[in-house]
Design an enzyme around this catalytic site. Structure first.
Site, PDB file in Angstrom:
ATOM      1  N   GLU A 185       8.562  18.752 -25.444  1.00  0.00           N
ATOM      2  CA  GLU A 185       7.906  19.063 -24.158  1.00  0.00           C
ATOM      3  C   GLU A 185       8.480  20.349 -23.563  1.00  0.00           C
ATOM      4  O   GLU A 185       7.772  21.119 -22.913  1.00  0.00           O
ATOM      5  CB  GLU A 185       8.066  17.912 -23.158  1.00  0.00           C
ATOM      6  CG  GLU A 185       7.411  16.609 -23.576  1.00  0.00           C
ATOM      7  CD  GLU A 185       5.890  16.552 -23.319  1.00  0.00           C
ATOM      8  OE1 GLU A 185       5.329  17.491 -22.727  1.00  0.00           O
ATOM      9  OE2 GLU A 185       5.283  15.546 -23.740  1.00  0.00           O
TER      10      GLU A 185
ATOM     11  N   ARG B 164      -3.620  21.870 -14.040  1.00  0.00           N
ATOM     12  CA  ARG B 164      -2.608  20.909 -14.511  1.00  0.00           C
ATOM     13  C   ARG B 164      -2.889  20.465 -15.945  1.00  0.00           C
ATOM     14  O   ARG B 164      -1.998  20.020 -16.654  1.00  0.00           O
ATOM     15  CB  ARG B 164      -2.540  19.708 -13.558  1.00  0.00           C
ATOM     16  CG  ARG B 164      -1.428  18.731 -13.941  1.00  0.00           C
ATOM     17  CD  ARG B 164      -1.067  17.760 -12.853  1.00  0.00           C
ATOM     18  NE  ARG B 164      -0.028  16.853 -13.307  1.00  0.00           N
ATOM     19  CZ  ARG B 164       0.637  16.025 -12.536  1.00  0.00           C
ATOM     20  NH1 ARG B 164       0.380  15.989 -11.253  1.00  0.00           N
ATOM     21  NH2 ARG B 164       1.562  15.232 -13.037  1.00  0.00           N
TER      22      ARG B 164
ATOM     23  N   HIS C 167       6.524   9.818 -28.774  1.00  0.00           N
ATOM     24  CA  HIS C 167       5.591  10.706 -28.071  1.00  0.00           C
ATOM     25  C   HIS C 167       5.887  12.193 -28.326  1.00  0.00           C
ATOM     26  O   HIS C 167       5.001  12.962 -28.694  1.00  0.00           O
ATOM     27  CB  HIS C 167       5.638  10.384 -26.575  1.00  0.00           C
ATOM     28  CG  HIS C 167       4.793  11.269 -25.743  1.00  0.00           C
ATOM     29  ND1 HIS C 167       3.424  11.181 -25.727  1.00  0.00           N
ATOM     30  CD2 HIS C 167       5.115  12.290 -24.896  1.00  0.00           C
ATOM     31  CE1 HIS C 167       2.934  12.101 -24.903  1.00  0.00           C
ATOM     32  NE2 HIS C 167       3.939  12.784 -24.393  1.00  0.00           N
TER      33      HIS C 167
ATOM     34  N   HIS D 179      -1.199  17.513 -26.537  1.00  0.00           N
ATOM     35  CA  HIS D 179      -1.354  16.082 -26.285  1.00  0.00           C
ATOM     36  C   HIS D 179      -2.671  15.512 -26.809  1.00  0.00           C
ATOM     37  O   HIS D 179      -2.768  14.310 -27.032  1.00  0.00           O
ATOM     38  CB  HIS D 179      -1.218  15.778 -24.796  1.00  0.00           C
ATOM     39  CG  HIS D 179       0.203  15.885 -24.298  1.00  0.00           C
ATOM     40  ND1 HIS D 179       0.928  17.051 -24.379  1.00  0.00           N
ATOM     41  CD2 HIS D 179       1.030  14.970 -23.740  1.00  0.00           C
ATOM     42  CE1 HIS D 179       2.134  16.847 -23.875  1.00  0.00           C
ATOM     43  NE2 HIS D 179       2.229  15.592 -23.479  1.00  0.00           N
TER      44      HIS D 179
ATOM     45  N   ASN E 121      -1.170  19.413 -20.820  1.00  0.00           N
ATOM     46  CA  ASN E 121      -1.574  18.545 -21.939  1.00  0.00           C
ATOM     47  C   ASN E 121      -1.626  19.303 -23.264  1.00  0.00           C
ATOM     48  O   ASN E 121      -2.131  18.771 -24.260  1.00  0.00           O
ATOM     49  CB  ASN E 121      -2.943  17.916 -21.651  1.00  0.00           C
ATOM     50  CG  ASN E 121      -2.876  16.982 -20.465  1.00  0.00           C
ATOM     51  OD1 ASN E 121      -1.861  16.324 -20.252  1.00  0.00           O
ATOM     52  ND2 ASN E 121      -3.931  16.948 -19.672  1.00  0.00           N
TER      53      ASN E 121
ATOM     54  N   LYS F 238       6.790  23.051 -14.225  1.00  0.00           N
ATOM     55  CA  LYS F 238       6.006  21.854 -13.898  1.00  0.00           C
ATOM     56  C   LYS F 238       5.705  21.813 -12.397  1.00  0.00           C
ATOM     57  O   LYS F 238       4.575  21.509 -11.987  1.00  0.00           O
ATOM     58  CB  LYS F 238       6.746  20.588 -14.341  1.00  0.00           C
ATOM     59  CG  LYS F 238       6.000  19.334 -13.932  1.00  0.00           C
ATOM     60  CD  LYS F 238       5.702  18.389 -15.021  1.00  0.00           C
ATOM     61  CE  LYS F 238       4.683  17.354 -14.566  1.00  0.00           C
ATOM     62  NZ  LYS F 238       4.665  16.158 -15.360  1.00  0.00           N
TER      63      LYS F 238
ATOM     64  N   HIS G   8      -1.734  12.634 -28.952  1.00  0.00           N
ATOM     65  CA  HIS G   8      -1.985  11.234 -28.569  1.00  0.00           C
ATOM     66  C   HIS G   8      -2.673  10.478 -29.701  1.00  0.00           C
ATOM     67  O   HIS G   8      -2.371   9.299 -29.943  1.00  0.00           O
ATOM     68  CB  HIS G   8      -2.888  11.168 -27.328  1.00  0.00           C
ATOM     69  CG  HIS G   8      -2.124  11.307 -26.058  1.00  0.00           C
ATOM     70  ND1 HIS G   8      -2.677  11.844 -24.920  1.00  0.00           N
ATOM     71  CD2 HIS G   8      -0.859  10.979 -25.733  1.00  0.00           C
ATOM     72  CE1 HIS G   8      -1.776  11.848 -23.955  1.00  0.00           C
ATOM     73  NE2 HIS G   8      -0.660  11.329 -24.417  1.00  0.00           N
TER      74      HIS G   8
ATOM     75  N   ARG H 213       0.810  -1.234   0.000  1.00  0.00           N
ATOM     76  CA  ARG H 213       0.000   0.000   0.000  1.00  0.00           C
ATOM     77  C   ARG H 213       0.834   1.270   0.000  1.00  0.00           C
ATOM     78  O   ARG H 213       0.399   2.333   0.440  1.00  0.00           O
ATOM     79  CB  ARG H 213      -0.981   0.020   1.183  1.00  0.00           C
ATOM     80  CG  ARG H 213      -1.945  -1.135   1.133  1.00  0.00           C
ATOM     81  CD  ARG H 213      -3.091  -0.962   2.094  1.00  0.00           C
ATOM     82  NE  ARG H 213      -3.962  -2.116   2.003  1.00  0.00           N
ATOM     83  CZ  ARG H 213      -3.786  -3.229   2.684  1.00  0.00           C
ATOM     84  NH1 ARG H 213      -2.787  -3.328   3.531  1.00  0.00           N
ATOM     85  NH2 ARG H 213      -4.612  -4.241   2.533  1.00  0.00           N
TER      86      ARG H 213
ATOM     87  N   GLU I 169      -4.809  17.057 -11.315  1.00  0.00           N
ATOM     88  CA  GLU I 169      -5.282  17.425 -12.651  1.00  0.00           C
ATOM     89  C   GLU I 169      -6.790  17.643 -12.718  1.00  0.00           C
ATOM     90  O   GLU I 169      -7.470  17.145 -13.617  1.00  0.00           O
ATOM     91  CB  GLU I 169      -4.859  16.353 -13.680  1.00  0.00           C
ATOM     92  CG  GLU I 169      -4.910  16.876 -15.105  1.00  0.00           C
ATOM     93  CD  GLU I 169      -4.389  15.884 -16.136  1.00  0.00           C
ATOM     94  OE1 GLU I 169      -3.187  15.625 -16.143  1.00  0.00           O
ATOM     95  OE2 GLU I 169      -5.207  15.376 -16.917  1.00  0.00           O
TER      96      GLU I 169
ATOM     97  N   LYS J 209       2.688  11.306 -11.489  1.00  0.00           N
ATOM     98  CA  LYS J 209       1.837  10.420 -12.293  1.00  0.00           C
ATOM     99  C   LYS J 209       2.571   9.094 -12.470  1.00  0.00           C
ATOM    100  O   LYS J 209       3.697   9.074 -12.965  1.00  0.00           O
ATOM    101  CB  LYS J 209       1.554  11.033 -13.658  1.00  0.00           C
ATOM    102  CG  LYS J 209       0.438  12.073 -13.638  1.00  0.00           C
ATOM    103  CD  LYS J 209       0.044  12.453 -15.045  1.00  0.00           C
ATOM    104  CE  LYS J 209      -1.055  13.488 -15.049  1.00  0.00           C
ATOM    105  NZ  LYS J 209      -1.368  13.970 -16.396  1.00  0.00           N
TER     106      LYS J 209
HETATM  107  N1  GLY Z   1       2.657  15.025 -18.381  1.00  0.00           N
HETATM  108  C1  GLY Z   1       1.602  15.827 -17.904  1.00  0.00           C
HETATM  109  C2  GLY Z   1       1.454  15.828 -16.430  1.00  0.00           C
HETATM  110  O1  GLY Z   1       2.306  15.340 -15.713  1.00  0.00           O
HETATM  111  O2  GLY Z   1       0.446  16.302 -15.937  1.00  0.00           O
END
Ligand code: GLY
Length: 357
Positions: free
Chosen positions: A185, A241, A264, A248, A245, A227, A252, A121, A237, A143
């Site tokens: 990026e 946040r 990517h 993206h 994107n 960031k 994507h 956990r 997000e 993430k």
């Molecule tokens: N790569 C986008 C984020 O980390 O929110």
């Protein structure tokens, strides 16, 4: 070390950026006392390149560690590898006082981070990203996750690392293609939040591509600062946040339609231009700003148009299936000038069709 902080109260953590800092990780971890011992998770390629240096650094500070590897590539970022890594930790007797070091690019970071979030956990983890893309994006912000047959990153967790160590020197072994993926990026950060940074990237193109230490560290530092600010404002997000994107949504879709033959970052570069064109057609972005975005991406050798052979209908289909769809509408991040974007689901389909045509 050059240090930044991701400000998330009790889950705040430092990002160290320094040429050669891979050799100082042991010393720093010994001071921080994050875990009793560590499992280094890396793909076989990165383990061969940097595993020994990391081991030496840990050994010199009397930190115990084990190395577990998996085959390199996005195909490994799945539930089978996840299960293998969890079982290996259990077999080696890892408990809650132990931790994980994710050594490698985005696949290792996402996978090892998700193992750290799930095993017992949740056990502590540390990120040592070795690609530009993971240094400026995926290693920061928590993430983690894996891909499933139904889509990329569909299973995962928000789980923050305890520290991130970014050694710009490891970029020397990165393939040019992968460096470019990271640059896309980096340019994204300029467009979404920082016009001065956008201009810096334009002025320092040659030095950036030659990995001049001062320039590349400024680039990493500025990207991670942006960031970190965005993540501190909206960790999960739900709002701001989503500006990360930018590029993206269509990116994507292009990546998926290419069967992931386009990396990517390159797909994101195409997506950034598509979003800028939509913004121009909507009358919210001056044409000269769109031209500047296209120009900078092209200067770095990044693609800016959807390859003609790609099936536009399929791209549309992927767009509609995008996981960022809210109540049937696709959310777009659109620039309004260099350094500022808006998030909107009010984009006429005819405009999207025009940009895709
Ligand atoms: N790569 C986008 C984020 O980390 O929110």
């Amino acid at each position: 070390m050059n240090e930044l902080c991701v400000g998330l109260e009790e889950r705040s953590y430092p990002i160290h950026i320094e040429y050669g800092c891979l050799d100082k990780v042991g010393e720093d971890l010994a001071e921080r006392r994050i875990a009793n011992r560590y499992c280094i998770i890396a793909d076989s390629k990165v383990a061969g390149l940097y595993g020994d240096r990391l081991f030496d650094s840990l050994r010199q500070s009397n930190i115990k560690a084990e190395l577990v590897t998996f085959p390199a590539g996005e195909a490994s970022k799945n539930l089978n590898t996840f299960a293998f890594l969890c079982s290996t930790l259990a077999q080696k007797g890892f408990d809650r006082r132990d931790g994980i070091i994710a050594l490698g690019g985005g696949v290792s970071g996402d996978l090892a981070g998700f193992v750290a979030a799930s095993y017992m956990r949740g056990i502590p983890f540390v990120q040592i990203p070795t690609t530009l893309l993971s240094q400026v994006d995926s290693s920061v912000g928590g993430k983690t996750g894996v891909d499933i047959a139904e889509g990329k990153n569909l299973v995962g967790a928000f789980y923050q690392p305890k520290a991130v160590y970014i050694d710009s020197g490891v970029l020397e072994t990165l393939e040019k293609e992968e460096l470019l993926g990271g640059i896309a990026e980096v340019i994204k950060y300029g467009v979404i939040r920082d016009a001065a940074f956008f201009r810096y990237l334009s002025e320092k193109r040659a030095e950036a591509l030659a990995l001049n230490t001062k320039v590349i560290e400024t680039i990493i530092h500025t990207s991670c600062t942006i960031k970190a600010q965005v993540v501190a404002e909206d960790e999960r997000e739900s709002d701001i946040r989503r500006i990360l994107n930018y590029g993206h949504t269509i990116g994507h879709a292009v990546e998926a339609v290419s069967d992931f033959s386009i990396i990517h970052g390159k797909a994101v570069a195409i997506g950034m231009v598509a979003a800028a064109r939509i913004a121009e057609l909507q009358g919210i972005l001056p044409a000269e700003n769109k031209d500047e975005i296209v120009g900078l991406l092209q200067d770095y050798g990044l693609p800016t148009a959807i390859p003609p052979q790609f099936d536009r209908k399929k791209i549309k289909k992927y767009l509609l299936a995008d996981k960022k769809i809210v109540s049937g509408k696709v959310a777009y991040v659109l620039p309004v000038r260099i350094g500022e974007v808006i998030i909107t689901d009010k984009v006429e389909e005819t405009l999207v069709d025009k940009v895709l045509s």
